[in-house]
Design a protein around this motif. Structure first.
Motif, PDB file in Angstrom:
ATOM      1  N   VAL A   1       0.859  -1.184   0.000  1.00 42.08           N
ATOM      2  CA  VAL A   1       0.000   0.000   0.000  1.00 42.08           C
ATOM      3  C   VAL A   1       0.890   1.227   0.000  1.00 42.08           C
ATOM      4  O   VAL A   1       1.813   1.337   0.824  1.00 42.08           O
ATOM      5  N   ALA A   2       0.655   2.150  -0.931  1.00 42.78           N
ATOM      6  CA  ALA A   2       1.447   3.371  -1.017  1.00 42.78           C
ATOM      7  C   ALA A   2       0.517   4.571  -1.127  1.00 42.78           C
ATOM      8  O   ALA A   2      -0.574   4.478  -1.685  1.00 42.78           O
ATOM      9  N   ASN A   3       0.974   5.710  -0.590  1.00 36.91           N
ATOM     10  CA  ASN A   3       0.215   6.951  -0.690  1.00 36.91           C
ATOM     11  C   ASN A   3       0.869   7.849  -1.728  1.00 36.91           C
ATOM     12  O   ASN A   3       2.095   7.992  -1.746  1.00 36.91           O
ATOM     13  N   MET A   4       0.066   8.464  -2.596  1.00 38.92           N
ATOM     14  CA  MET A   4       0.595   9.262  -3.700  1.00 38.92           C
ATOM     15  C   MET A   4      -0.505  10.187  -4.224  1.00 38.92           C
ATOM     16  O   MET A   4      -1.683   9.993  -3.935  1.00 38.92           O
ATOM     17  N   PRO A   5      -0.154  11.215  -5.019  1.00 34.94           N
ATOM     18  CA  PRO A   5      -1.181  12.005  -5.694  1.00 34.94           C
ATOM     19  C   PRO A   5      -1.729  11.228  -6.899  1.00 34.94           C
ATOM     20  O   PRO A   5      -1.030  10.402  -7.483  1.00 34.94           O
ATOM     21  N   ASP A   6      -2.974  11.509  -7.262  1.00 29.30           N
ATOM     22  CA  ASP A   6      -3.601  10.861  -8.410  1.00 29.30           C
ATOM     23  C   ASP A   6      -4.384  11.900  -9.206  1.00 29.30           C
ATOM     24  O   ASP A   6      -5.231  12.606  -8.632  1.00 29.30           O
ATOM     25  N   HIS A   7      -4.101  12.019 -10.496  1.00 28.68           N
ATOM     26  CA  HIS A   7      -4.879  12.888 -11.383  1.00 28.68           C
ATOM     27  C   HIS A   7      -6.037  12.095 -11.972  1.00 28.68           C
ATOM     28  O   HIS A   7      -5.851  10.986 -12.459  1.00 28.68           O
ATOM     29  N   GLN A   8      -7.238  12.677 -11.958  1.00 27.62           N
ATOM     30  CA  GLN A   8      -8.404  12.060 -12.567  1.00 27.62           C
ATOM     31  C   GLN A   8      -9.137  13.114 -13.396  1.00 27.62           C
ATOM     32  O   GLN A   8      -9.369  14.238 -12.916  1.00 27.62           O
ATOM     33  N   PRO A   9      -9.536  12.786 -14.635  1.00 24.58           N
ATOM     34  CA  PRO A   9     -10.303  13.753 -15.441  1.00 24.58           C
ATOM     35  C   PRO A   9     -11.681  13.967 -14.835  1.00 24.58           C
ATOM     36  O   PRO A   9     -12.254  13.066 -14.210  1.00 24.58           O
ATOM     37  N   CYS A  10     -12.211  15.174 -14.998  1.00 27.76           N
ATOM     38  CA  CYS A  10     -13.550  15.455 -14.500  1.00 27.76           C
ATOM     39  C   CYS A  10     -14.314  16.271 -15.540  1.00 27.76           C
ATOM     40  O   CYS A  10     -13.708  16.936 -16.388  1.00 27.76           O
ATOM     41  N   PRO A  11     -15.639  16.233 -15.487  1.00 29.41           N
ATOM     42  CA  PRO A  11     -16.438  16.908 -16.519  1.00 29.41           C
ATOM     43  C   PRO A  11     -16.490  18.419 -16.290  1.00 29.41           C
ATOM     44  O   PRO A  11     -16.961  18.885 -15.255  1.00 29.41           O
ATOM     45  N   LEU A  12     -15.980  19.189 -17.232  1.00 32.30           N
ATOM     46  CA  LEU A  12     -16.098  20.643 -17.166  1.00 32.30           C
ATOM     47  C   LEU A  12     -17.546  21.053 -17.384  1.00 32.30           C
ATOM     48  O   LEU A  12     -18.237  20.540 -18.265  1.00 32.30           O
ATOM     49  N   THR A  13     -18.031  21.956 -16.569  1.00 31.14           N
ATOM     50  CA  THR A  13     -19.414  22.406 -16.679  1.00 31.14           C
ATOM     51  C   THR A  13     -19.505  23.835 -16.189  1.00 31.14           C
ATOM     52  O   THR A  13     -18.648  24.306 -15.422  1.00 31.14           O
ATOM     53  N   THR A  14     -20.529  24.532 -16.614  1.00 33.50           N
ATOM     54  CA  THR A  14     -20.730  25.913 -16.162  1.00 33.50           C
ATOM     55  C   THR A  14     -21.539  25.972 -14.875  1.00 33.50           C
ATOM     56  O   THR A  14     -21.802  27.053 -14.350  1.00 33.50           O
ATOM     57  N   SER A  15     -21.927  24.819 -14.337  1.00 30.46           N
ATOM     58  CA  SER A  15     -22.727  24.799 -13.117  1.00 30.46           C
ATOM     59  C   SER A  15     -21.926  25.369 -11.943  1.00 30.46           C
ATOM     60  O   SER A  15     -20.780  24.975 -11.729  1.00 30.46           O
ATOM     61  N   PRO A  16     -22.523  26.311 -11.176  1.00 37.13           N
ATOM     62  CA  PRO A  16     -21.809  26.888 -10.031  1.00 37.13           C
ATOM     63  C   PRO A  16     -21.437  25.837  -8.977  1.00 37.13           C
ATOM     64  O   PRO A  16     -20.488  26.013  -8.223  1.00 37.13           O
ATOM     65  N   SER A  17     -22.199  24.732  -8.920  1.00 38.59           N
ATOM     66  CA  SER A  17     -21.953  23.706  -7.910  1.00 38.59           C
ATOM     67  C   SER A  17     -20.909  22.687  -8.358  1.00 38.59           C
ATOM     68  O   SER A  17     -20.560  21.788  -7.601  1.00 38.59           O
ATOM     69  N   SER A  18     -20.406  22.813  -9.573  1.00 35.10           N
ATOM     70  CA  SER A  18     -19.439  21.845 -10.070  1.00 35.10           C
ATOM     71  C   SER A  18     -18.138  21.946  -9.291  1.00 35.10           C
ATOM     72  O   SER A  18     -17.626  23.027  -9.016  1.00 35.10           O
ATOM     73  N   SER A  19     -17.580  20.774  -8.932  1.00 34.24           N
ATOM     74  CA  SER A  19     -16.308  20.754  -8.207  1.00 34.24           C
ATOM     75  C   SER A  19     -15.135  20.531  -9.142  1.00 34.24           C
ATOM     76  O   SER A  19     -14.006  20.373  -8.686  1.00 34.24           O
ATOM     77  N   CYS A  20     -15.396  20.517 -10.443  1.00 32.64           N
ATOM     78  CA  CYS A  20     -14.325  20.256 -11.419  1.00 32.64           C
ATOM     79  C   CYS A  20     -13.478  21.513 -11.606  1.00 32.64           C
ATOM     80  O   CYS A  20     -14.000  22.577 -11.942  1.00 32.64           O
ATOM     81  N   PRO A  21     -12.163  21.416 -11.369  1.00 32.70           N
ATOM     82  CA  PRO A  21     -11.284  22.571 -11.580  1.00 32.70           C
ATOM     83  C   PRO A  21     -11.270  22.998 -13.048  1.00 32.70           C
ATOM     84  O   PRO A  21     -11.655  22.250 -13.945  1.00 32.70           O
ATOM     85  N   SER A  22     -10.770  24.205 -13.293  1.00 31.54           N
ATOM     86  CA  SER A  22     -10.820  24.787 -14.631  1.00 31.54           C
ATOM     87  C   SER A  22      -9.962  24.045 -15.644  1.00 31.54           C
ATOM     88  O   SER A  22     -10.186  24.155 -16.854  1.00 31.54           O
ATOM     89  N   ASP A  23      -8.974  23.256 -15.167  1.00 27.05           N
ATOM     90  CA  ASP A  23      -8.137  22.504 -16.111  1.00 27.05           C
ATOM     91  C   ASP A  23      -8.718  21.134 -16.440  1.00 27.05           C
ATOM     92  O   ASP A  23      -8.101  20.346 -17.160  1.00 27.05           O
ATOM     93  N   GLY A  24      -9.922  20.837 -15.892  1.00 24.85           N
ATOM     94  CA  GLY A  24     -10.615  19.602 -16.253  1.00 24.85           C
ATOM     95  C   GLY A  24     -10.069  18.347 -15.592  1.00 24.85           C
ATOM     96  O   GLY A  24     -10.301  17.251 -16.095  1.00 24.85           O
ATOM     97  N   ARG A  25      -9.398  18.503 -14.490  1.00 19.86           N
ATOM     98  CA  ARG A  25      -8.926  17.305 -13.786  1.00 19.86           C
ATOM     99  C   ARG A  25      -8.884  17.566 -12.294  1.00 19.86           C
ATOM    100  O   ARG A  25      -8.610  18.675 -11.832  1.00 19.86           O
TER     101      ARG A  25
END
Length: 384
Positions: free
Chosen positions: A10-34
């Motif tokens: 078991v190892a701890n590390m950062p992980d990049h995951q793509p996320c859906p870009l949306t104009t919704s104010p409640s969206s948690s997706c960062p502006s770079d889409g990940r």
């Protein structure tokens, strides 16, 4: 590494995951889409990636995102059954820690970067307390970073503790801990998996709640009352001093009360001040979560204002019985002795009405803290 040594890793590390870009104010997706998550990854003995967990409860980690949904992640092994995953600050919250336990997972793996927070939340102190209170095995690997007071790892079962806690001046970079421990996974040993139902003591009357807390603040202290208010980990505890070498004491925070029977065994000519403290309410600094706590602590000095401050050493040994009636079944007991030494409570008892008793005697070192740390998960502020 896992394949070469034929082991699960078991190892701890950062992980990049793509996320859906949306104009919704409640969206948690960062502006770079990940998203970027604080992540545990698990490799089995043939090198295959078998599990990935994204940390839910961040602690001043601006570089990481909170996953959009809580993740309850487990993996199975051929040698010890099922394990659950959590990271650092997660250990203080219902998700994912208690959700794993309530699903019958009895073996937890816990990479952490834990800053020691005496007198209640030292690293090995709370690691041991979680193992005892939740009746689980906890494999805890802490980052070694002296400048941030990050030390203390261990292998804990409800019956044993193998741990190491570096102290000031230690030059080693780390230590490998190895222990043979029993398998607690009930499915692996052929037993049925049981999930406890919430106890009736968790029921609350929302009419008495205010701003996330269902507890009354301590009443003003009159001159004739031998109690006083002092802050411990930034919460206002009601304290009473141990003025005799033995006796019985009660202290209450609103309607929540703690009881102590004790006998001090002072060493040499040492003069140390001890106090019994109670707190019930919402902790609002470095996170927000609801507590009920009974704590017997050594004060840093001989003034009442020093009670609740950080202390690492003590000479006074003590036989004691500490008791509280909690509104939760999740109570984590700990006994921390001088120089960051853990002691196994002699006797623990929990009753159906929420009463928790911890008894201990024949200490090997001076008492720093004896604590019953209750977590009122069901009253925690709701996530946005």
């Amino acid at each position: 590494m896992a394949r070469r040594h034929n082991l699960y890793l078991v190892a701890n590390m950062p992980d990049h995951q793509p996320c859906p870009l949306t104009t919704s104010p409640s969206s948690s997706c960062p502006s770079d889409g990940r998203w970027q998550f604080n992540t545990n990854v698990v490799f089995r003995s043939d090198g295959q990636l078998v599990a990935r967990y994204h940390k839910l409860n961040l602690y001043y980690e601006q570089e990481f995102d909170t996953p959009p949904q809580p993740e309850i992640i487990t993996f199975d092994t051929p040698f010890a059954g099922r394990f659950g995953l959590l990271v650092c600050f997660d250990i203080l919250f219902h998700e994912p820690t208690i959700s794993l336990v309530e699903r019958g997972v009895r073996q937890l793996i816990f990479p952490t970067a834990w800053m020691n927070a005496l007198p209640l939340l030292d690293s090995v102190q709370f690691q041991r307390a979680l193992s005892l209170g939740a009746n689980v095995t906890l494999l805890a690997a802490n980052l070694r970073f002296n400048q941030q007071r990050m030390t203390g790892s261990g292998i804990y079962t409800p019956f044993s503790a193998t741990y190491h806690h570096a102290r000031k001046g230690d030059l080693e970079e780390g230590r490998l801990l190895v222990a043979r421990i029993p398998v607690l996974d009930p499915l692996w040993v052929g037993q049925s998996m049981a999930t406890e139902e919430p106890s009736s003591s968790q029921a609350t009357d929302s009419g008495h709640c205010h701003q996330g807390s269902c507890f009354q603040p301590p009443t003003p202290v009159s001159p004739s009352t031998p109690t006083f208010i002092s802050y411990m980990q930034r919460d206002p505890y009601t304290f009473v001093l141990l003025n005799e070498t033995e006796g019985k004491l009660n202290v209450c925070y609103g309607t929540f009360c703690c009881h102590l029977q004790y006998r001090q065994l002072p060493e040499g000519n040492s003069k140390e001040l001890y106090a019994l403290g109670a707190f019930a309410g919402t902790h609002k600094v470095n996170g927000s979560y609801v507590l009920q706590v009974c704590a017997l602590v050594r004060c840093a000095g001989l003034e009442t204002s020093s009670c609740g401050q950080e202390v690492e050493e003590a000479e006074t040994k003590m036989d004691f019985l500490l008791e509280g009636k909690f509104g939760t079944r999740y109570v984590y007991p700990s006994v921390l002795a001088s120089h960051m030494v853990l002691e196994q409570p002699e006797h623990l008892e929990k009753t159906a009405d929420g009463r928790m008793t911890m008894k201990h005697s024949n200490m090997t070192g001076g008492l720093v803290t004896a604590c019953l740390y209750g977590r009122m998960y069901h009253l925690d502020p709701k996530r946005p």
